[in-house]
Write a protein that holds these residues in place. Structure first.
Motif, PDB file in Angstrom:
ATOM      1  N   ASN A   1       0.800  -1.223   0.000  1.00 40.88           N
ATOM      2  CA  ASN A   1       0.000   0.000   0.000  1.00 40.88           C
ATOM      3  C   ASN A   1       0.837   1.279   0.000  1.00 40.88           C
ATOM      4  OD1 ASN A   1      -2.127  -1.740   0.091  1.00 40.88           O
ATOM      5  ND2 ASN A   1      -3.131  -0.783   1.853  1.00 40.88           N
ATOM      6  N   ARG A   2       1.941   1.303   0.729  1.00 42.03           N
ATOM      7  CA  ARG A   2       2.737   2.533   0.795  1.00 42.03           C
ATOM      8  C   ARG A   2       3.273   2.907  -0.586  1.00 42.03           C
ATOM      9  NH1 ARG A   2       3.961   4.268   5.930  1.00 42.03           N
ATOM     10  NH2 ARG A   2       3.518   2.785   7.621  1.00 42.03           N
ATOM     11  N   ALA A   3       3.786   1.920  -1.306  1.00 43.57           N
ATOM     12  CA  ALA A   3       4.288   2.195  -2.654  1.00 43.57           C
ATOM     13  C   ALA A   3       3.148   2.631  -3.569  1.00 43.57           C
ATOM     14  CB  ALA A   3       4.984   0.958  -3.215  1.00 43.57           C
ATOM     15  N   ALA A   4       1.986   2.007  -3.398  1.00 41.15           N
ATOM     16  CA  ALA A   4       0.841   2.351  -4.247  1.00 41.15           C
ATOM     17  C   ALA A   4       0.319   3.746  -3.944  1.00 41.15           C
ATOM     18  CB  ALA A   4      -0.266   1.321  -4.065  1.00 41.15           C
TER      19      ALA A   4
ATOM     20  N   GLU B   1      -0.842   9.138  -5.798  1.00 40.61           N
ATOM     21  CA  GLU B   1      -0.808  10.585  -5.585  1.00 40.61           C
ATOM     22  C   GLU B   1      -0.142  11.332  -6.742  1.00 40.61           C
ATOM     23  OE1 GLU B   1       0.956  10.893  -1.721  1.00 40.61           O
ATOM     24  OE2 GLU B   1      -0.996  10.781  -0.691  1.00 40.61           O
ATOM     25  N   THR B   2       0.716  10.658  -7.502  1.00 43.97           N
ATOM     26  CA  THR B   2       1.305  11.321  -8.676  1.00 43.97           C
ATOM     27  C   THR B   2       0.275  11.518  -9.784  1.00 43.97           C
ATOM     28  OG1 THR B   2       2.000   9.216  -9.682  1.00 43.97           O
ATOM     29  CG2 THR B   2       3.565  10.294  -8.199  1.00 43.97           C
ATOM     30  N   LEU B   3      -0.847  10.790  -9.731  1.00 42.60           N
ATOM     31  CA  LEU B   3      -1.868  10.912 -10.784  1.00 42.60           C
ATOM     32  C   LEU B   3      -2.588  12.253 -10.707  1.00 42.60           C
ATOM     33  CD1 LEU B   3      -3.374   7.294 -10.608  1.00 42.60           C
ATOM     34  CD2 LEU B   3      -1.725   8.185 -12.261  1.00 42.60           C
ATOM     35  N   GLY B   4      -2.831  12.728  -9.506  1.00 36.18           N
ATOM     36  CA  GLY B   4      -3.398  14.053  -9.329  1.00 36.18           C
ATOM     37  C   GLY B   4      -4.852  14.213  -9.728  1.00 36.18           C
ATOM     38  N   PHE B   5      -5.644  13.138  -9.708  1.00 39.32           N
ATOM     39  CA  PHE B   5      -7.068  13.250 -10.067  1.00 39.32           C
ATOM     40  C   PHE B   5      -7.876  13.717  -8.843  1.00 39.32           C
ATOM     41  CE2 PHE B   5      -5.907   9.429 -12.867  1.00 39.32           C
ATOM     42  CZ  PHE B   5      -5.488  10.253 -13.900  1.00 39.32           C
ATOM     43  N   THR B   6      -7.512  14.862  -8.305  1.00 47.66           N
ATOM     44  CA  THR B   6      -8.038  15.288  -7.008  1.00 47.66           C
ATOM     45  C   THR B   6      -9.511  15.684  -7.028  1.00 47.66           C
ATOM     46  OG1 THR B   6      -7.217  17.528  -7.446  1.00 47.66           O
ATOM     47  CG2 THR B   6      -5.773  16.034  -6.203  1.00 47.66           C
ATOM     48  N   GLU B   7     -10.083  15.868  -8.202  1.00 49.29           N
ATOM     49  CA  GLU B   7     -11.484  16.286  -8.279  1.00 49.29           C
ATOM     50  C   GLU B   7     -12.410  15.121  -8.586  1.00 49.29           C
ATOM     51  OE1 GLU B   7     -12.445  19.344  -7.406  1.00 49.29           O
ATOM     52  OE2 GLU B   7     -10.318  19.608  -6.943  1.00 49.29           O
ATOM     53  N   THR B   8     -11.915  13.902  -8.475  1.00 52.37           N
ATOM     54  CA  THR B   8     -12.747  12.735  -8.766  1.00 52.37           C
ATOM     55  C   THR B   8     -12.938  11.894  -7.511  1.00 52.37           C
ATOM     56  OG1 THR B   8     -10.896  11.294  -9.392  1.00 52.37           O
ATOM     57  CG2 THR B   8     -11.854  12.662 -11.123  1.00 52.37           C
ATOM     58  N   SER B   9     -14.115  11.312  -7.389  1.00 54.13           N
ATOM     59  CA  SER B   9     -14.442  10.486  -6.228  1.00 54.13           C
ATOM     60  C   SER B   9     -13.598   9.214  -6.192  1.00 54.13           C
ATOM     61  CB  SER B   9     -15.932  10.123  -6.258  1.00 54.13           C
ATOM     62  OG  SER B   9     -16.278   9.263  -5.197  1.00 54.13           O
ATOM     63  N   ASP B  10     -13.390   8.590  -7.346  1.00 53.93           N
ATOM     64  CA  ASP B  10     -12.650   7.321  -7.391  1.00 53.93           C
ATOM     65  C   ASP B  10     -11.217   7.484  -6.885  1.00 53.93           C
ATOM     66  OD1 ASP B  10     -14.872   6.066  -8.383  1.00 53.93           O
ATOM     67  OD2 ASP B  10     -14.211   6.105 -10.470  1.00 53.93           O
ATOM     68  N   TYR B  11     -10.605   8.613  -7.171  1.00 52.91           N
ATOM     69  CA  TYR B  11      -9.237   8.883  -6.734  1.00 52.91           C
ATOM     70  C   TYR B  11      -9.156   8.872  -5.207  1.00 52.91           C
ATOM     71  CZ  TYR B  11      -5.054  11.798  -5.824  1.00 52.91           C
ATOM     72  OH  TYR B  11      -3.867  12.304  -5.357  1.00 52.91           O
TER      73      TYR B  11
END
Length: 423
Positions: free
Chosen positions: A362-365, A370-380
């Protein structure tokens, strides 16, 4: 069970299955310029069924009953409406021609439906307009459901549908036996529409139900139409059908008694349908005859590995410094890497991050996610909430709350709230 309850259970299923087929045959005779007329006759047929069956009970052969009523409505219409006298009557010599022209035999229905599927995909329309039209005409999607599939406003979809339906009426595409030149420029949009249809059923974002099995069933049925015709039995069509079979095999296990989503790792695998897994294997083998590797091939392969047993319980859990040897999750992760190269989507990127957690921890994941940056989506935020659960409870709570706030689905919110309460 009272007749009314039986009717309410059966009619929605028959509507999904027969409405588009009936409309296609009617358009074969009237022409696409009269699509509204065809839809009205089909709609009136189902309206009469809802009224009659609630009182008299469901007939012994309800499908045959529907087509008999539709045929009678066509004859009544042609005899009594002015459009018959001005546009259609010259093509018939007498009323006996009506009987000959409106036989709803299985061969005619199959040919008409396949042609109708391709008729709505006019290459002169944008890909988005083609798909919107197909979702409405062929699959019975509401404007809201189509808007969700495109992440667009309902008003935008209404305008797009109006333009597309106008162009469909003006198109010279005929509802007749198809040739390769009719199919080639339209097949990609057909497959994309069926893919969207299945996804809306597999995890509905616009409906109170998290899973809508009737939509999944409709997507499979339409995809079967493609694989049963030599001109449309392509590797991509087989790969998409394999994907649908694998995903459908787990439908019964995806929801609990309250209709809420059950996470993959918590599913009761005795509920998985092995016959559908076997069918998925069959269509995936059939998909191997082409020279290209499509997104459907890769997603079907990912879905295949999801149907396989996990690493034995006695095996050590993977950590950041040690991968699980020959784990199915390694195969899944490699396939997601290739999928992102072929067809990048935020959903695929988030699913890859979940697979990454199963391989590297989990830590690596978390770092990957967090590098994806989809901060405005619920799934993220839902994924980060899940990953942080075993790492930092306060951060898990924060992400779950943000996921709930951003979710547009009541069913999804209920699942997230349940996970939040378990922290």
């Amino acid at each position: 069970m009272p007749a009314r309850e039986n009717t309410h259970a059966l009619l929605p299923h028959l509507f999904r299955q027969e409405y588009a087929r009936m409309t296609a045959v009617l358009c074969r005779h009237f022409g696409l310029e009269q699509i509204e007329l065809a839809e009205d006759i089909a709609g009136d047929t189902f309206l009469k069924a809802s009224e009659s069956w609630a009182v008299d009970g469901i007939p012994e052969n309800p499908v045959a009953w529907l087509y008999t009523v539709a045929r009678n409505k066509v004859r009544d219409y042609l005899r009594h409406r002015a459009v018959f006298e001005t546009k259609i009557r010259p093509g018939f010599t007498d009323d006996n021609d009506l009987t000959d022209h409106f036989d709803f035999d299985e061969g005619l229905i199959a040919d008409s439906q396949l042609a109708m599927i391709f008729a709505v995909f006019n290459p002169e329309l944008s890909a988005e307009s083609q798909i919107c039209l197909a979702l409405q005409v062929l699959c019975g999607f509401s404007v809201e459901e189509i808007a969700n599939a495109f992440l667009a406003k309902p008003e935008t979809i209404k305008k797009r549908l109006h333009r597309a339906r106008t162009r469909l009426r003006e198109d010279r595409f005929r509802i007749v036996a198809l040739g390769e030149t009719d199919i080639r420029p339209r097949i990609d949009a057909v497959l994309k529409t069926l893919y969207l249809l299945f996804n809306e059923g597999y995890f509905s974002r616009t409906h109170d139900q998290a899973v809508r099995k009737e939509l999944c069933s409709e997507a499979v049925r339409l995809n079967l139409v493609l694989t049963e015709n030599p001109l449309t039995n392509t590797p991509e069509a087989n790969a998409l059908l394999a994907l649908m079979c694998y995903q459908s095999s787990r439908l019964e296990a995806r929801t609990d008694g309250d209709g809420q989503i059950v996470r993959y790792e918590a599913q009761d695998r005795s509920l998985w349908d092995q016959s559908l897994i076997d069918k998925g294997n069959y269509y995936l083998i059939n998909a191997g005859g082409g020279e290209t590797l499509s997104k459907y091939h890769l997603e079907a392969a990912i879905a295949y590995w999801h149907t396989q047993p996990d690493t034995p319980a006695s095996a050590p859990e993977p950590t950041e410094s040690r991968t699980a040897k020959t784990s199915k999750w390694q195969h899944i992760l490699l396939l997601y890497d290739e999928l992102l190269r072929v067809a990048y989507t935020p959903v695929a990127a988030l699913n890859r991050a979940f697979a990454y957690a199963r391989v590297y921890g989990n830590r690596a994941a978390i770092r990957e996610t967090e590098t994806l940056g989809f901060t405005e989506t619920s799934d993220y935020h839902a994924l980060l909430g899940y990953l942080y659960t075993s790492v930092d409870t306060s951060k898990a709570v924060d992400h779950y709350r943000r996921a709930i706030a951003l979710s547009q689905s009541e069913a999804a919110r209920q699942v997230l709230e349940k996970q939040l309460m378990c922290l």
